[in-house]
Structures are given as C-alpha cells and as structure tokens.
Design a protein around this motif. Structure first.
Motif, PDB file in Angstrom:
ATOM      1  N   VAL B 459       0.826  -1.210   0.000  1.00  0.00           N
ATOM      2  CA  VAL B 459       0.000   0.000   0.000  1.00  0.00           C
ATOM      3  C   VAL B 459       0.862   1.262   0.000  1.00  0.00           C
ATOM      4  O   VAL B 459       0.608   2.206  -0.741  1.00  0.00           O
ATOM      5  CB  VAL B 459      -0.957  -0.002   1.212  1.00  0.00           C
ATOM      6  N   LYS B 460       1.907   1.249   0.818  1.00  0.00           N
ATOM      7  CA  LYS B 460       2.744   2.452   0.872  1.00  0.00           C
ATOM      8  C   LYS B 460       3.819   2.437  -0.207  1.00  0.00           C
ATOM      9  O   LYS B 460       3.931   3.372  -0.993  1.00  0.00           O
ATOM     10  CB  LYS B 460       3.384   2.594   2.262  1.00  0.00           C
ATOM     11  N   ALA B 461       4.610   1.370  -0.225  1.00  0.00           N
ATOM     12  CA  ALA B 461       5.776   1.377  -1.115  1.00  0.00           C
ATOM     13  C   ALA B 461       5.387   1.311  -2.583  1.00  0.00           C
ATOM     14  O   ALA B 461       5.989   1.971  -3.415  1.00  0.00           O
ATOM     15  CB  ALA B 461       6.702   0.219  -0.760  1.00  0.00           C
ATOM     16  N   LYS B 462       4.392   0.510  -2.898  1.00  0.00           N
ATOM     17  CA  LYS B 462       4.085   0.325  -4.320  1.00  0.00           C
ATOM     18  C   LYS B 462       2.964   1.237  -4.805  1.00  0.00           C
ATOM     19  O   LYS B 462       3.070   1.869  -5.835  1.00  0.00           O
ATOM     20  CB  LYS B 462       3.705  -1.135  -4.571  1.00  0.00           C
ATOM     21  N   ILE B 463       1.885   1.259  -4.054  1.00  0.00           N
ATOM     22  CA  ILE B 463       0.738   2.033  -4.528  1.00  0.00           C
ATOM     23  C   ILE B 463       0.911   3.508  -4.192  1.00  0.00           C
ATOM     24  O   ILE B 463       0.248   4.365  -4.765  1.00  0.00           O
ATOM     25  CB  ILE B 463      -0.580   1.437  -3.966  1.00  0.00           C
ATOM     26  N   SER B 466      -0.147   7.573   1.361  1.00  0.00           N
ATOM     27  CA  SER B 466       0.455   8.072   2.594  1.00  0.00           C
ATOM     28  C   SER B 466      -0.458   7.835   3.794  1.00  0.00           C
ATOM     29  O   SER B 466      -0.007   7.548   4.890  1.00  0.00           O
ATOM     30  CB  SER B 466       0.718   9.567   2.480  1.00  0.00           C
ATOM     31  N   PHE B 467      -1.760   8.008   3.580  1.00  0.00           N
ATOM     32  CA  PHE B 467      -2.726   7.844   4.665  1.00  0.00           C
ATOM     33  C   PHE B 467      -3.756   6.781   4.272  1.00  0.00           C
ATOM     34  O   PHE B 467      -4.905   7.101   3.963  1.00  0.00           O
ATOM     35  CB  PHE B 467      -3.430   9.174   4.946  1.00  0.00           C
ATOM     36  N   PRO B 468      -3.322   5.538   4.295  1.00  0.00           N
ATOM     37  CA  PRO B 468      -4.213   4.513   3.739  1.00  0.00           C
ATOM     38  C   PRO B 468      -5.338   4.098   4.690  1.00  0.00           C
ATOM     39  O   PRO B 468      -5.219   4.203   5.910  1.00  0.00           O
ATOM     40  CB  PRO B 468      -3.260   3.339   3.505  1.00  0.00           C
ATOM     41  N   LEU B 469      -6.392   3.644   4.054  1.00  0.00           N
ATOM     42  CA  LEU B 469      -7.511   3.046   4.759  1.00  0.00           C
ATOM     43  C   LEU B 469      -7.775   1.741   4.018  1.00  0.00           C
ATOM     44  O   LEU B 469      -7.796   1.728   2.784  1.00  0.00           O
ATOM     45  CB  LEU B 469      -8.696   4.010   4.659  1.00  0.00           C
ATOM     46  N   ILE B 470      -7.933   0.645   4.776  1.00  0.00           N
ATOM     47  CA  ILE B 470      -8.091  -0.647   4.118  1.00  0.00           C
ATOM     48  C   ILE B 470      -9.408  -1.289   4.526  1.00  0.00           C
ATOM     49  O   ILE B 470      -9.705  -1.420   5.715  1.00  0.00           O
ATOM     50  CB  ILE B 470      -6.909  -1.576   4.469  1.00  0.00           C
ATOM     51  N   MET B 471     -10.193  -1.670   3.533  1.00  0.00           N
ATOM     52  CA  MET B 471     -11.493  -2.261   3.811  1.00  0.00           C
ATOM     53  C   MET B 471     -11.645  -3.613   3.143  1.00  0.00           C
ATOM     54  O   MET B 471     -11.165  -3.838   2.033  1.00  0.00           O
ATOM     55  CB  MET B 471     -12.605  -1.349   3.285  1.00  0.00           C
ATOM     56  N   HIS B 472     -12.326  -4.490   3.865  1.00  0.00           N
ATOM     57  CA  HIS B 472     -12.731  -5.761   3.283  1.00  0.00           C
ATOM     58  C   HIS B 472     -14.251  -5.732   3.323  1.00  0.00           C
ATOM     59  O   HIS B 472     -14.855  -5.847   4.395  1.00  0.00           O
ATOM     60  CB  HIS B 472     -12.163  -6.912   4.123  1.00  0.00           C
TER      61      HIS B 472
END
Lengths: 324, 646
Positions: B459-463, B466-472
C-alpha cells in the motif's frame, strides 16, 4: 587542457553542470568572451543562460532606450520608469546580469556594432546579434570571418510564436567519443550571406516554411527601409507581393511560403515569452557546445514554431555534404 | 492562436506550480512574462549553493531561505503587480487536499521525485484539474499533458523504480563501485553515526558461522574512555580487515569471484603519521561548524582527484574523528546527506578502501558524491526550454484546445532534424489502476503475511499512499488519521500484527480488498490470490503485485528495502544509486500500445523507448510517419525493460 584547476568556489557553484559537461568544458567556458547585440527578450534569456553557465565575460551592446515592447519580454529590466529612464537597454541589462553570477564579468560597449573595426571583434569568441537589419547581419558576420581568430557568429530573432537561430562557426573541428573510439569531426559553415543566397529550389522539399517566411520579411524590411521587426499588419499586402516575386525569382511554388504564416509574423511582431525561453535556451546550449567543444553543434539554422511545437534544424548551405 | 483570446485566458487563469527549483524558477519567470496574474507556488525546499548555477532567481545571500518565497520576491521585481502566493511546505501536506486543488485551472509540475509526482497526479485526477508534468536531466527533458478522460494520467505508464541491490551484493560480494558506496553510506555510515536501533546488515552475512562467537558487546560502540584514534583504527580493522577475512572463510562464495584482500590500518598507515595527525588536531578546535572537512584539514583540496589507499585511509580516520570530536552531539541521529561535506568525505573514503579490497577502480570525491547523493545532472538551458514548453501547453489547456495538446521531448542529439520533438498525447490506459477502476491482483501467502507487510510493502511502497484506509467489504481493517478513537487505534495496531487469514474479517484467496487514501481521494481494489511459496531471490518480499508493473519484475527493483530506503527521506528518492536519478528527473516513456493519430485517424502501434542513457535517446526515437505532423516513438525491439533516462 591546461593544468589550471577550478577553484573550490567554482566547483561548488557549478557542481550540477560539471556533471553534465565535465571540468574541462567548464574551464573553457570560464575563458570565453561573448558579445551580444539587441537586448530584447530572447537575448535576455540567452544572457541569463550563459552567465549562469559561467563564461569568462559578457559584453552587451544596445544603445536604445526602453520601449513597451522590450519591457514585455525582457525580465532583466524593472518596469519602473524611475529606475530605467536615462539608461540604455545594455546598461539596464548589465546591472541585472551582474547579480546572476559574480564570477562573470558583464560590461557594456557603446556604439554601433556594425561600424566597429575588425580588431574589436578579435576580443571575442562568440558574437550574438538580434533585431538586426539584413545588411548589418551580413556585415557583422563578415567581420567575424576576417578576425584573426575564429569568432563564432549567431543571429537570433523571435516573432509571434516563432523563432529562428542562424549559426556560423566557420571551419569547426571537434571530437567526440563513440563507444571507446574518438571520432574527429569537421564542419564547414557558410556565412549568413552565402547561406541565404542558396537558391530556394535547390533546397530539400521539406525545408521549414519559416525559413522562407523569415527571408521574405527580412527582405521586405530592407527594401522598405524599415527597422528590424517593424513590418506590421498594414504591410501584409506588400509582404505578400514580395513573397510572390521572390518565389518567382527562385522558381519555388508559393505554397512553400503560406500566406497565413506571413500574416502571423507581421500581425504580432512582439516576442512571445515562452518562445524567448525556448530559443534562448537552445541558443545557450549551442554556444556552450561551440565553446566547450562538447557535443555536435547545430548546422546552421534552427526554427521553432509554438503552433506545431517542433524545434527543427535545417542545414542551408550550397554544399550541405561537408564531411563529418 | 488568437493572441487576444490567449491573453484573456492567461489573465483570468489561476495556476498552481508545484516546485520552485530548476524548472520552477524558469517557469515562474516565463509565466509572469506571459501575462499570468494569479500564481500559487509550493516548495518545501530551502536554497543551496549548488542550486545557484541554474535557479537564477536565487543568490548566494538567499542560501538557507525558502525557495518558494524568494522566487516570488524575485519575480515581483520585474512584474510587481501580479499575485504570487508562495507556500513553503510539502505538497503532500494534508492542507493541500482536493478542495485546494479544485481552485486552480491548471497545475504545473516542476518536481524532482516520483513520489510527489504520483501524489499530485492523484489529486489532479480527484479534483479534475489538468496537469502539465515535466522533467529534465542534463540536456534532456520532457513535458506531458494529463487531462482526465482525454489523455493518459501520469501513472498510466509504470515508472521505473529506483534501482536497489541484493543485500549480499552489498554486504559480501560487491563488483561495482556503486555497491561500495551503498555499503559505506547505508550500512557503515548509518551504523556508526545514525540510528543504532535501525536494522543493519553490516555484520550479518559477512560473518556467517562466526556470529555465535561474536562478543556480546557491539564492536561498533566506542568503549568507555576509548581513545578516538584507537577507536577509529579498531573500526577500520574490523570492517576492512576482520570482516573480509571472515568472508574469505566461506570458500564457496569465492570460487567464481575475485578474492578480496583484507586491509588493516597498520599496513597502510605508519604510527608516525598518526602522531602528526594528532598534533594538527589541536588547531582544529577553532574550526567548528557544518563545513568541517577532513579533506581541507589534510590539505587535499581537489574534489576531482582520486586518492590513494593511504589518502583514503587518512580521510576515513580523520573524518571519523571529526564526527566524534566536533559533531559528537549529532551522533546517533545522522543520516547521509549529500550536502554534508564531512559525510561525503567519509563515505567516499570508506567506499574507496572497500573498492581496493575487492579490486574495483577507485573514484574521486566528486564522482562518489554524485553516486551517493543520486545527484542528477542539471543545466539552466534545458530547464528554460522545458519551462517555455510548459507554458505553451498550459495555455492550450486553458483554451481547451484539446487537439493541439502535445507531449514534447527535448533531445540532446537531433532525431530527424528535430531537437524539440512534439508527440500526440496517449489516450488513458483502460487498465490503469489509478485513473480507471481496474483492480490490481496480489499474490500473497495469506497464512503467513501480516497486515503490516501488506501495508508497508504494497500500500505504501508500491501504490504510493500516505494515509491509507483498508477495507474488506464494509469491514475496516486499518486506517490512519488524527481523529481516531483510542479503541480503534489499538484495534488497528493489533490488526497490523495479524496474518491476513486471521484478521477479524479474514483475508484469503478470492478476497477483494479496497484501499483508499483520503487525502489523495484515491482508491483502488486489490484481488487477493493465495500463494504458498515465493522465490527468495526473485521475490524477496514474499508477495507479488500484478497489474501495476509492466515488463520488468518486481524482484529486480526491490530486493531489499532496508538498503533502498537508507537515508533519502526528504527527497523521496528511496533509491540508492546514481542509476536512479531524482532531481528534476525524466520519466520516459511507453511500452507498445494503441495511440490515436491526428487528422487522418490512423491507428498504429507505437510505443517507446526505454533509454539506457542520454546519448541513446535519439537513436531510440524513430519516426514512422513521413508526413509532417506526426512523430512516432518506436520501441527498440530487443530491449527487455524500460529504463529511466539519465
């Protein structure tokens, strides 16, 4: 090169560009003497570029006073009448340019460049002229050629969103590395007069239309006794008439010199700042190449038109098959 | 172009410039001259001496001041009546959100790193503001136009990631000078002067079996009351002597390689020298300041000289001593900075001594600094040209003159007579995960990889969030933000340490995750595919993201992040070598795909040009179309991967 080293100050200031062209080239630059004539926007850009690059000296010649048109594209002149009144363009630009790099000597020479003797031209390695009459270009170029050493000669002009550079390096030898090999190159340039005398019909079919259009307007201004850059919209019929005459004389199909291009060039004669930056940048690079001996210099015209975005080199010489 | 109309759109426009550096200075000047009256400019940097050769709005007396602010003041001198709003800040600050971007008619980038470019690209997409992007390296440059829905976005084409190296190449088997630089900078320098807690492979693989017999004491710690001279020599002998001997014991390694030579200080430097050195030391107490230099001190003034082994050894010991005696307070917090003279001297000397061990040619401080600092070649002329081209494109964008948009390449060697080569922009790539909604695919071992690995490595290195939110589905697995409840923070912290399949809402093969960056207002979906095994050499991350990289493999780029990310946080290069340019860099170009042609609406496969180095670009660019207006960029055929122009 000689054993002289760059000072620590030079190494620190020029670090990023030494990484481009090397310490040798930087030393050559620091010994080069350059003269410019015609302080409008494009030349201002050029001066900025070579002062930053760290040439030895830059001499400015232009006794004219500030006009609206100059102010519109020359960022070296503060638009404040209290600051600019009573001073020539060269003096005003000199003051600003000195600030850009304390290691470069910037000075002003008064007078009419085309009347200076050949001895004077001996003092320089490069002469750049802008907003010059056809006759003055030819004359100054001739003087560069008769100087006791090689003096590189350039003309540069922008109108509307178009620009032209002409280069005369006379007899120019340089070497370049290809893979591990060092190749010696040799270019022979025609003078401005020789170049523009090349019959149009002998030129390749796809030569830039700007080349022809610029010649027409240059000729028009000479015939009508105008100052360079003075042809205006009102002159369009006269310009078109001259175009026809020139095309006929050269047996060139008139479609190579489109009317709408001529119309653009006489309608908006002032410089377009982005084009000044582009042409001034290309010219700066070319002068740096010629001084440093690094890289293939362009031979012998360069054209840019913002309308199609192309920056094109044209070789216009009677025998464009000079050896490499 | 009708000049009246041009003038009125220019006067009415509100533009945002990101970057007030090499391109930025030229751009601000040209915008002002062209009649722009409302310009906002963001730059987090302050002025340095090495900027002055091209960033012509700055003077020696401005060194240390905000670029954005000084640039504004300089331009107001010749255009006093226009409005220039400077921000001395990082464009990634949350203040510069989508609403901020929406106020502008066009955004103009003059940036020096990939990370910020991607960030601005996403904000421009979210705010639906056209972006004119640019980059230069030496005599090469390019300008591209990105208008949502009309042309490709900045991320439609995968950008080559900075080159990094396998750990063992750095720690045990260097074969190029750059490997020695990476070792000296990211391992040795960090170990001695940087954060002691950071993971560091300096000693790991070189010792092999010997690790158990290693004393509990950290050899790199200066012992209580240890004489600095003694300490320096102990470090020297440890890293250049003892460690090499240990490595030699691993015979298998050297069967097909040159055998390295251990170097001990006593063989290189006589005691007499040390004594002299100690004397000079007394003069030094007066010379305090950031410019303290071991070189100057030893009377070695030319940064272009290549030092002998002895000279390198003297610099090494002297620099180490100066750090401890004069800059002692900084020890433990230092990270390598190319503008830190003493750090550059230390790294140059250490890299050269290591190079001697491994039979690698030595380099001057000037060269070593370029490699260690990822310094990119830069000249004023190219920046001026590129700035002119940016303004021309910006005006077209403001006039909504869609058919005239061009990407333009500034070349060093003419290609078909052209030094400035315009090319029609590409259409948006339908599978682009940034500007279309195409999901990515992640192969990962869901029973072994933790959520933390996913967040950091993907999420940080590739995509690049900076301020990610992750949902399933509707279940929130992770988010960051200032306004979270303590419970939530604890909850997310716990989730980070769980393997994917054991999360409250288990992530297994077939799951689709949604990741979102609230600041960038960008989200994308990732399909998860469970995979048991990963090749340690080729896929050291233990996961593989598909749908974002094109031809070149992830393994090649990212073998070891601890090396890759060493020191360069501020310039966001996250790279280690000279091969990864980051200042005003060029990001070229494309792999084969459809591209629309202008008036005659032909369709042709075009593509492009990965370019190994600047001298090759013009050879790679080939014009396929013989008519005036079209220029095609042709892919060289045999090349396996795209590279960034240098």
């Amino acid at each position: 090169m000689d054993g002289e080293q760059l000072t620590a100050q030079e190494t620190a200031l020029y670090d990023r560009q030494i990484r481009v062209w090397g310490a040798d080239a930087q030393r050559r630059l620091s010994k080069a003497h350059i003269l410019v004539y015609g302080m409008k926007g494009t030349v201002a850009e050029f001066c900025k570029n070579i002062v930053l690059a760290g040439v030895g000296s830059l001499t400015l010649v232009d006794d004219r006073m500030v006009t609206e048109e100059v102010l519109s594209s020359n960022f070296l002149i503060p638009p404040d009448e209290n600051l600019y009144s009573g001073m020539t363009l060269a003096e005003l630009c000199c003051n600003s340019l000195k600030d850009f790099n304390p290691m470069v000597r910037v000075s002003v020479e008064k007078g009419d460049l085309s009347s200076f003797g050949v001895d004077f031209f001996d003092n320089f390695d490069v002469i750049v002229v802008s907003s010059c009459s056809l006759a003055a270009k030819k004359l100054i170029n001739k003087k560069c050629r008769t100087a006791s050493k090689r003096v590189a000669f350039y003309t540069v002009d922008c109108r509307d969103s178009c620009g032209e550079i002409f280069v005369d390096l006379q007899d120019y030898r340089y070497s370049k590395k290809k893979l591990e090999e060092t190749i010696n190159c040799h270019l022979q340039y025609p003078s401005f007069e020789e170049a523009i005398s090349v019959p149009w019909k002998t030129l390749p079919r796809k030569v830039s239309k700007l080349y022809f259009a610029t010649r027409v307007i240059e000729k028009f201004e000479e015939v009508e006794g105008r100052n360079p850059g003075e042809a205006s919209t009102a002159d369009l019929p006269g310009v078109l008439k001259l175009k026809k005459e020139l095309c006929d004389a050269h047996s060139l199909n008139e479609s190579h010199v489109p009317d709408n291009l001529l119309e653009r060039l006489v309608t908006n004669t002032s410089e377009f700042p982005p084009v000044c930056a582009i042409i001034g940048g290309i010219l700066g690079q070319e002068v740096i190449k010629a001084i440093s001996g690094k890289g293939d210099p362009l031979k012998n015209f360069f054209f840019f038109d913002a309308l199609d975005g192309k920056g094109i080199i044209e070789d216009i010489s009677s025998d464009s098959n000079t050896g490499k | 172009m009708d000049s009246q109309q041009k003038l009125s759109v220019v006067k009415g426009a509100k533009v945002l410039m990101v970057g007030a550096g090499g391109i930025g200075c030229e751009l601000l000047k040209t915008l002002a001259l062209s009649g722009f009256q409302d310009i906002h400019i963001i730059d987090m940097d302050t002025i340095e001496v090495s900027n002055l050769n091209r960033q012509f709005l700055f003077r020696q007396s401005h060194v240390g001041q905000s670029k954005a602010k000084v640039a504004r003041d300089a331009v107001l001198k010749f255009r006093p009546h226009i409005s220039i709003t400077p921000y001395h800040a990082n464009v990634k600050d949350p203040d510069f959100n989508v609403d901020f971007f929406k106020q502008f008619n066009v955004v103009l980038n003059g940036l020096d790193n990939l990370d910020a470019r991607r960030h601005v690209n996403r904000l421009c997409l979210a705010a639906d503001v056209p972006l004119v992007e640019s980059g230069t390296t030496g005599f090469l440059g390019q300008v591209t136009v990105h208008v949502k829905g009309r042309t490709e976005c900045y991320e439609c084409q995968q950008k080559p990631a900075p080159k990094t190296y396998p750990v063992c190449t750095i720690t045990s088997t260097p074969s190029k000078f750059v490997h020695c630089i990476v070792w000296a900078k990211d391992l040795l320098f960090t170990k001695l002067f940087g954060d002691k807690n950071q993971e560091n492979d300096l000693n790991v693989r070189s010792t092999g079996a010997a690790s158990s017999s290693e004393p509990v004491e950290d050899v790199f710690e200066r012992r209580k009351d240890e004489d600095i001279e003694h300490y320096g020599r102990r470090i020297y002998d440890h890293v250049f002597g003892y460690n090499i001997e240990l490595a030699l014991s691993n015979e298998e390694t050297w069967k097909k390689r040159n055998i390295p030579k251990p170097i001990y200080s006593r063989h290189v430097l006589t005691d007499e020298f040390t004594q002299q050195n100690g004397d000079v030391d007394k003069n030094l107490a007066t010379d305090v300041g950031p410019s303290v230099s071991a070189m100057a001190f030893l009377g070695m003034n030319n940064p272009q000289d290549i030092w002998s082994l002895m000279e390198n050894s003297r610099i090494f010991l002297e620099a180490l001593k100066l750090f401890f005696t004069i800059r002692g307070k900084e020890i433990g917090n230092l990270s390598f900075d190319k503008d830190d003279q003493l750090a550059v001297e230390f790294v140059t000397a250490a890299a050269n001594i290591r190079a001697v061990s491994f039979g690698i040619p030595l380099h001057s401080l000037f060269e070593a600094k370029g490699i260690a600092g990822n310094i990119v070649h830069a000249v004023a002329t190219t920046n001026a040209i590129i700035a002119g081209l940016i303004v021309i494109e910006a005006i077209k964008v403001l006039q909504n003159d869609t058919n005239s948009y061009r990407m333009t390449y500034c070349l060093e060697h003419p290609s078909r007579k052209m030094l400035l080569m315009p090319v029609e922009p590409f259409e948006p790539i339908k599978s682009c995960y940034v500007c279309s909604e195409t999901p990515l695919l992640l192969e990962i071992n869901t029973q072994r990889s933790k959520l933390r690995d996913f967040v950091e490595k993907i999420v940080k290195a590739k995509i690049g969030m900076s301020f990610p939110l992750i949902m399933h589905g509707s279940a929130l697995l992770y988010e960051v933000g200032d306004d979270l409840d303590e419970d939530m923070v604890a909850n997310y912290a716990a989730n980070l340490e769980k393997v994917l399949s054991e999360l409250p809402s288990p992530v297994t093969g077939g799951t689709m995750l949604t990741v979102e960056d609230l600041q960038q207002e960008f989200s994308c979906n990732i399909n998860i595919k469970h995979r048991e095994e990963f090749d340690e050499e080729k896929e050291p991350e233990g996961m593989l993201l598909l749908g974002w990289t094109q031809p070149f493999s992830a393994a090649e780029k990212d073998n070891n992040r601890s090396i890759g990310n060493g020191a360069s946080v501020s310039n966001a290069s996250s790279s280690t070598t000279a091969e990864a340019a980051t200042d005003d860099e060029i990001e070229i170009i494309h792999s084969g795909k459809k591209r629309k042609l202008s008036e005659d609406s032909k369709k042709t496969d075009s593509g492009i040009s990965k370019v190994d180095d600047e001298t090759k670009i013009s050879k790679q660019l080939e014009i396929l179309d013989d008519e005036d207006d079209l220029v095609m960029l042709n892919e060289g055929g045999t090349d396996k991967k795209k590279k960034r122009l240098l």
